[in-house]
Write an enzyme that holds these catalytic residues in place. Structure first.
Site, PDB file in Angstrom:
ATOM      1  N   SER A  13       0.831  -1.215   0.000  1.00 28.86           N
ATOM      2  CA  SER A  13       0.000   0.000   0.000  1.00 28.86           C
ATOM      3  C   SER A  13       0.867   1.268   0.000  1.00 28.86           C
ATOM      4  O   SER A  13       0.496   2.265  -0.631  1.00 28.86           O
ATOM      5  CB  SER A  13      -0.990   0.003   1.161  1.00 28.86           C
ATOM      6  OG  SER A  13      -0.336   0.162   2.387  1.00 28.86           O
ATOM      7  N   LYS A  91      13.372  -7.465   4.576  1.00 31.32           N
ATOM      8  CA  LYS A  91      14.744  -7.994   4.629  1.00 31.32           C
ATOM      9  C   LYS A  91      15.702  -6.856   4.955  1.00 31.32           C
ATOM     10  O   LYS A  91      15.387  -5.681   4.732  1.00 31.32           O
ATOM     11  CB  LYS A  91      15.148  -8.568   3.269  1.00 31.32           C
ATOM     12  CG  LYS A  91      14.216  -9.633   2.752  1.00 31.32           C
ATOM     13  CD  LYS A  91      14.640 -10.989   3.264  1.00 31.32           C
ATOM     14  CE  LYS A  91      13.738 -12.067   2.688  1.00 31.32           C
ATOM     15  NZ  LYS A  91      13.889 -13.333   3.386  1.00 31.32           N
ATOM     16  N   ASN A 107      13.152   4.364   4.531  1.00 31.49           N
ATOM     17  CA  ASN A 107      12.234   3.306   4.991  1.00 31.49           C
ATOM     18  C   ASN A 107      11.080   3.941   5.734  1.00 31.49           C
ATOM     19  O   ASN A 107      11.221   5.013   6.317  1.00 31.49           O
ATOM     20  CB  ASN A 107      12.984   2.348   5.938  1.00 31.49           C
ATOM     21  CG  ASN A 107      12.109   1.203   6.415  1.00 31.49           C
ATOM     22  OD1 ASN A 107      11.323   0.639   5.635  1.00 31.49           O
ATOM     23  ND2 ASN A 107      12.209   0.852   7.676  1.00 31.49           N
ATOM     24  N   HIS A 109       8.565   3.023   8.864  1.00 35.24           N
ATOM     25  CA  HIS A 109       8.444   2.081   9.987  1.00 35.24           C
ATOM     26  C   HIS A 109       7.196   2.455  10.790  1.00 35.24           C
ATOM     27  O   HIS A 109       6.970   3.636  11.075  1.00 35.24           O
ATOM     28  CB  HIS A 109       9.696   2.150  10.871  1.00 35.24           C
ATOM     29  CG  HIS A 109       9.662   1.153  11.973  1.00 35.24           C
ATOM     30  ND1 HIS A 109      10.016  -0.175  11.793  1.00 35.24           N
ATOM     31  CD2 HIS A 109       9.270   1.263  13.272  1.00 35.24           C
ATOM     32  CE1 HIS A 109       9.865  -0.823  12.933  1.00 35.24           C
ATOM     33  NE2 HIS A 109       9.411   0.024  13.850  1.00 35.24           N
ATOM     34  N   GLU A 179       0.767   6.604   7.213  1.00 30.51           N
ATOM     35  CA  GLU A 179       2.072   6.327   6.581  1.00 30.51           C
ATOM     36  C   GLU A 179       2.130   6.847   5.153  1.00 30.51           C
ATOM     37  O   GLU A 179       3.125   7.415   4.729  1.00 30.51           O
ATOM     38  CB  GLU A 179       2.340   4.805   6.538  1.00 30.51           C
ATOM     39  CG  GLU A 179       2.701   4.210   7.865  1.00 30.51           C
ATOM     40  CD  GLU A 179       3.015   2.722   7.756  1.00 30.51           C
ATOM     41  OE1 GLU A 179       3.442   2.253   6.683  1.00 30.51           O
ATOM     42  OE2 GLU A 179       2.828   2.019   8.761  1.00 30.51           O
TER      43      GLU A 179
HETATM   44  C1  GAR Z   1       3.726  -0.885   6.871  1.00 25.99           C
HETATM   45  O1  GAR Z   1       2.978  -0.676   8.042  1.00 25.99           O
HETATM   46  C2  GAR Z   1       5.190  -0.554   7.116  1.00 25.99           C
HETATM   47  O2  GAR Z   1       5.381   0.529   8.004  1.00 25.99           O
HETATM   48  C3  GAR Z   1       5.673  -1.833   7.757  1.00 25.99           C
HETATM   49  O3  GAR Z   1       5.027  -2.854   7.043  1.00 25.99           O
HETATM   50  C4  GAR Z   1       3.783  -2.371   6.524  1.00 25.99           C
HETATM   51  C5  GAR Z   1       3.794  -2.595   5.043  1.00 25.99           C
HETATM   52  O4  GAR Z   1       2.558  -2.268   4.469  1.00 25.99           O
HETATM   53  N1  GAR Z   1       7.095  -1.903   7.647  1.00 25.99           N
HETATM   54  C6  GAR Z   1       7.869  -2.391   8.611  1.00 25.99           C
HETATM   55  O5  GAR Z   1       7.443  -2.881   9.627  1.00 25.99           O
HETATM   56  C7  GAR Z   1       9.360  -2.315   8.308  1.00 25.99           C
HETATM   57  N2  GAR Z   1      10.117  -2.419   9.514  1.00 25.99           N
HETATM   58  P1  GAR Z   1       2.433  -2.095   2.886  1.00 25.99           P
HETATM   59  O6  GAR Z   1       3.113  -3.311   2.255  1.00 25.99           O
HETATM   60  O7  GAR Z   1       0.951  -2.102   2.645  1.00 25.99           O
HETATM   61  O8  GAR Z   1       3.096  -0.804   2.506  1.00 25.99           O
END
Ligand code: GAR
Length: 197
Positions: A13, A91, A107, A109, A179
């Site tokens: 997303s 990763k 990134n 987070h 986000e």
């Molecule tokens: C998001 O909430 C992102 O912040 C998190 O994974 C989700 C991905 O959602 N990332 C982490 O935890 C990285 N450490 P998405 O694939 O729908 O963008």
């Protein structure tokens, strides 16, 4: 026009928000390549539908971790990528990519770093930890990537309230909602030069 490469592993997303912002002209940038660690990631399907070039780790010549790092670097280089965005990429970025794109890898987070970051803290694990810690607020962080999990310089943060009946699942959707805008706006500031990286 800046060229963006996006690394994904899952739903995509945040990737979608970036691609859409490029397509609408809100970001003066072009997503040149989406690289996925997971061949069945929903993100790959979405990127393909949007006519973005994609590749996944399984099509790299070697599955050795060091060779994957070299392959990612080559794909980013061949696509003349200026900025690398991790968008739900689960990763660790290897030393070859880190060196070549130093200071140009971002990134997102799902917590207010430095809280609830580090090895093993990704996705729902983060939200579960926030709930069990009894935090009254959480949020999202955009940061530069270095060789330590979630420790690079923080570029932007936005908070949300953790309600008294909040679950890890409800918190995850609340945070994900903020986000997208935070990520797109941070990339916009970088492209326009009001944040220098
Ligand atoms: C998001 O909430 C992102 O912040 C998190 O994974 C989700 C991905 O959602 N990332 C982490 O935890 C990285 N450490 P998405 O694939 O729908 O963008």
């Amino acid at each position: 026009m800046k060229k963006i490469g996006i690394l994904v592993s899952g739903k995509g997303s945040n990737m979608t928000a970036i691609i859409d912002a490029c397509h609408s002209g809100y970001l003066l940038a072009e997503v040149k390549i989406v690289i996925s660690s997971n061949p069945s990631a929903k993100a790959l399907e979405i990127a393909n539908e949007k006519n973005i070039k994609t590749i996944h780790f399984n099509s790299f010549p070697s599955q050795n971790i060091n060779e994957i790092d070299v392959s990612i670097c080559k794909v980013l280089h061949d696509n003349k990528v200026d900025i690398v965005l991790l968008a739900g990429f689960m990763k660790k970025v290897g030393p070859v990519v880190l060196e070549k794109f130093e200071g140009r890898i971002l990134n997102v987070h799902p917590s207010l770093l430095p809280k609830h970051g580090g090895k093993g803290l990704y996705g729902m694990n983060v939200h579960r930890e926030v709930i069990s810690a009894g935090d009254k607020e959480s949020g999202a962080t955009i940061h530069l990537v270095n060789n330590e999990y979630d420790e690079g310089a923080i570029l932007a943060q936005k908070s949300v309230i953790v309600g008294s009946k909040e679950t890890a699942e409800s918190l995850a959707s609340k945070v994900l909602e903020i986000e997208h805008r935070l990520y797109v706006d941070t990339v916009k500031k970088i492209i326009e030069g009001s944040i220098s990286i």
